[in-house]
Design an enzyme around this catalytic site. Structure first.
Site, PDB file in Angstrom:
ATOM      1  N   CYS A 272      33.726 -85.549 -64.043  1.00  0.00           N
ATOM      2  CA  CYS A 272      32.748 -85.718 -65.125  1.00  0.00           C
ATOM      3  C   CYS A 272      32.895 -86.995 -65.958  1.00  0.00           C
ATOM      4  O   CYS A 272      31.881 -87.640 -66.244  1.00  0.00           O
ATOM      5  CB  CYS A 272      32.655 -84.481 -66.011  1.00  0.00           C
ATOM      6  N   ARG A 301      44.511 -81.484 -58.463  1.00  0.00           N
ATOM      7  CA  ARG A 301      44.973 -80.611 -59.532  1.00  0.00           C
ATOM      8  C   ARG A 301      46.336 -80.046 -59.176  1.00  0.00           C
ATOM      9  O   ARG A 301      46.557 -79.647 -58.028  1.00  0.00           O
ATOM     10  CB  ARG A 301      43.978 -79.471 -59.760  1.00  0.00           C
ATOM     11  N   GLN A 319      34.754 -81.733 -54.460  1.00  0.00           N
ATOM     12  CA  GLN A 319      33.701 -80.903 -55.037  1.00  0.00           C
ATOM     13  C   GLN A 319      32.337 -81.502 -54.745  1.00  0.00           C
ATOM     14  O   GLN A 319      32.185 -82.716 -54.753  1.00  0.00           O
ATOM     15  CB  GLN A 319      33.858 -80.856 -56.557  1.00  0.00           C
ATOM     16  N   ASP A 321      29.895 -82.082 -56.658  1.00  0.00           N
ATOM     17  CA  ASP A 321      29.796 -82.067 -58.112  1.00  0.00           C
ATOM     18  C   ASP A 321      28.514 -82.757 -58.565  1.00  0.00           C
ATOM     19  O   ASP A 321      28.006 -83.640 -57.872  1.00  0.00           O
ATOM     20  CB  ASP A 321      30.995 -82.842 -58.661  1.00  0.00           C
ATOM     21  N   HIS A 323      26.345 -83.816 -62.503  1.00  0.00           N
ATOM     22  CA  HIS A 323      26.213 -83.711 -63.958  1.00  0.00           C
ATOM     23  C   HIS A 323      24.812 -84.102 -64.344  1.00  0.00           C
ATOM     24  O   HIS A 323      24.325 -85.146 -63.935  1.00  0.00           O
ATOM     25  CB  HIS A 323      27.257 -84.595 -64.636  1.00  0.00           C
ATOM     26  N   LYS A 403      29.792 -70.863 -69.081  1.00  0.00           N
ATOM     27  CA  LYS A 403      29.444 -71.152 -67.684  1.00  0.00           C
ATOM     28  C   LYS A 403      28.985 -69.895 -66.965  1.00  0.00           C
ATOM     29  O   LYS A 403      29.261 -68.777 -67.411  1.00  0.00           O
ATOM     30  CB  LYS A 403      30.637 -71.753 -66.962  1.00  0.00           C
TER      31      LYS A 403
END
Length: 570
Positions: A272, A301, A319, A321, A323, A403
């Site tokens: 992000c 991670r 991911q 991902d 945004h 979420k």
RNA sequence: GCCGGUAUAGCUCAGUUGGAAGAGCAACUGAUUCGUAAUCAGUAGGUCAUCAGUUCAAAUCUGAUUAUCGGCUCCA
């Protein structure tokens, strides 16, 4: 009708009674029935219990069941209960008594075995028709790692032998489908190479093809749905993570900083912040919104070594991902689009059953309360509009916003959390994001984080287990294998191979100097969806014979029919 | 990370009380040219996870390390 809960709970008492009989010095801790149709008991015992002890314990349990001992319920005061457990030398039970607010305590007795228990129970032990002890594990008293490690014996109980056998078959089936086994059999990935490190995945050629197939599909879908691509680096300065709040709230999952040119850098645990900086790269107007940035971003991670599990839980993963930066007015529409997108993509992979979890404000949170409430409401209404059943996980949200998590159900009825949609009104604040509204004033956008499949690695793990490695044609690494009867057919086989490759199908010619039966066996073991058989007959008629992975012989097809058939499977 | 297992050929596994390292499949070589789930013969393949220790002698016993597996949320 006896519920599974009552049955398992009663069986757990039988387990405890058996243990006390076989190991009189054992101290019982706790033994609730588990969610997944089973029971366990945590015990404190000097000698380590091994798998071979389980059959002895089972034998003693059968004795108790055969005697058909009634479960007797009786009430005592807390003081009396305390005395009873004092006498029985059951320290943990005394500790549990301290947490119970009531003055009256319910105890259950079978014969001379007494346990602290709210019940309800079966009338007597004889009602347990079928059970099995499955596992031994260590775990902490009250899940507190500073306290004593207990031994947990877990098992499962059913009303009939048939049900038990069905359950054991299911456990077997799950073992058989283990993606780690399939992965090494089909040469898809390395996940346990000691020189690379635990939880770090290297994709082999066939695995890479699966992954690239999914990536290509996702890219196409994202562009069709109004997303723009971002590509970001794998490390960034620590300062970035301080601004985003990750260093403060997420550091236990981040790898330690590394020093480069006297500056501290960190391996990215999320994508992000990069997308936020991409948004900030120039002044934004309300006319541009919503801005949808997507990236197949690889994140790292820190996970405890003990929780790593093949592709399902790794330390580095990618991911799908994205945004979305939009106005508060656009949030509802965007949430709708995202949920539709998720369902479309998951259905393409053959998943049709879903559950949704709405996670609300956690104890550790940032931002103002009013924004939290508004965001939680938007998410809930988006779910309601899609009519999917959902549960609320109070306090389960991310520190920056609430979420929803969408779980898919596989054919063995296991649920997997893949998709996640998170509202974030904190990062726009932290990074001071703005856009110019229609009246010429600067306004703050809202941010939505979302992933469809979640982690590609994990999703591929789920796919491999769902299909036992036999992936659908469109995603199979090798889609078609060409099998010749004799060497003289190779030239024609190469011609067919070229035709298929030109149409972007993934195909190979079986090279072994084997009989057709052996070549078919190899292709079946490799889970190839289609086989093309080529012999004298085919060459003469300029055809191929199609055999499917299911063993169907589709007969002779010419070039046009072959391509049309392959196309129909995409 | 913690508790408990496990670690032998590329894979699946044997290996007895401590006494010469084994099989099947895969690989390679040769023969075979074969029609819908395994053609035959041969060859090669190992620091028994790593490092220490006990012993005349260790795959086997002990310790440490590494990797891996099952657990570590459910509250009588």
């Amino acid at each position: 009708m006896i519920s599974n809960d009552v049955l398992n709970h009663s069986c757990e008492h039988v387990l405890a009674a058996a243990i006390i009989k076989l190991f009189p010095s054992a101290k019982l801790a706790m033994g609730p029935q588990t969610h997944a149709n089973g029971f366990y008991y945590d015990i404190d015992i000097e000698e380590p219990i091994t798998l071979s002890d389980l059959s002895n314990i089972e034998l003693e349990m059968r004795n108790i069941i055969a005697k058909d001992i009634p479960f007797e319920k009786f009430n005592v005061t807390k003081e009396e209960a305390c005395k009873i457990f004092e006498k029985l030398n059951q320290d943990y039970k005394k500790e549990i008594l301290d947490w119970i607010p009531d003055k009256n305590i319910i105890l259950y007795r079978n014969d001379n075995f007494i346990d602290l228990c709210r019940g309800p129970h079966l009338p007597s032990t004889g009602a347990i028709r079928a059970f099995k002890l499955l596992n031994i594990a260590g775990c902490y008293w009250r899940a507190d790692k500073n306290r004593k490690v207990l031994q947990r014996i877990s098992g499962i109980a059913f009303l009939s032998e048939d049900e038990l056998n069905l359950h054991l078959l299911r456990i077997d089936e799950i073992k058989k489908r283990d993606h780690r086994k399939i992965g090494s059999k089909l040469n898809l990935f390395l996940v346990s190479n000691p020189l690379i490190g635990p939880g770090l995945i290297t994709w082999l050629p066939n695995g890479s093809l699966i992954r690239m197939g999914i990536e290509n599909f996702l890219r196409k879908e994202h562009f069709e749905n109004g997303y723009d691509a971002i590509i970001s680096p794998h490390i960034a300065k620590l300062d970035l993570w301080k601004i985003s709040g990750h260093w403060e709230f997420y550091c236990e999952n981040m790898f330690s900083p590394m020093k480069i040119d006297d500056q501290e850098y960190i391996l990215k645990p999320m994508n992000c912040p990069f997308h936020i900086l991409a948004y900030k790269s120039k002044p934004r107007s309300y006319r541009e919104l919503p801005i949808r940035f997507c990236e197949l971003g690889t994140v790292y991670r820190y996970e405890l070594t003990g929780v790593l599990h093949g592709l399902m839980r790794a330390r580095g993963f990618t991911q799908d991902d994205a945004h979305i930066f939009c106005t508060w007015d656009q949030v509802d529409q965007e949430l709708d689009n995202i949920i539709n997108f998720i369902l479309k993509v998951l259905k393409k992979f053959g998943f049709f059953k879903f559950e949704i979890n709405l996670s609300t404000m956690p104890k550790k949170y940032v931002g103002n309360l009013e924004h939290w409430k508004r965001a939680e409401k938007s998410l809930e209404q988006a779910i309601l509009r899609h009519g999917i059943t959902y549960t609320i996980d109070t306090g389960g949200g991310a520190f920056y916003g609430p979420k929803i998590d969408l779980k898919l159900k596989d054919s063995l009825d296991r649920s997997w959390q893949c998709s996640t949609v998170q509202l974030d009104f904190n990062n726009p604040e932290r990074f001071d994001l703005n856009f110019m509204n229609s009246t010429g004033l600067s306004e703050r956008p809202v941010m939505i984080h979302r992933a469809l499949l979640g982690s590609l690695e994990r999703f591929i793990g789920i796919l491999l287990e769902e299909y036992t490695g036999a992936l659908p044609f469109w995603i199979a690494p090798e889609q078609i294998r060409i099998l010749t009867i004799a060497d003289r057919h190779t030239e024609y086989a190469k011609k067919i191979e070229q035709i298929l490759i030109k149409k972007n199908f993934r195909t190979k010619i079986s090279k072994e100097n084997d009989k057709l039966g052996a070549k078919i066996r190899d292709a079946q073991m490799d889970k190839i969806p289609l086989m093309l058989v080529i012999g004298d007959k085919e060459i003469e008629q300029e055809n191929v014979t199609i055999r499917t992975r299911k063993g169907e012989n589709l007969g002779l097809k010419n070039e046009h029919e072959l391509l049309a058939y392959c196309e129909s499977l995409m």
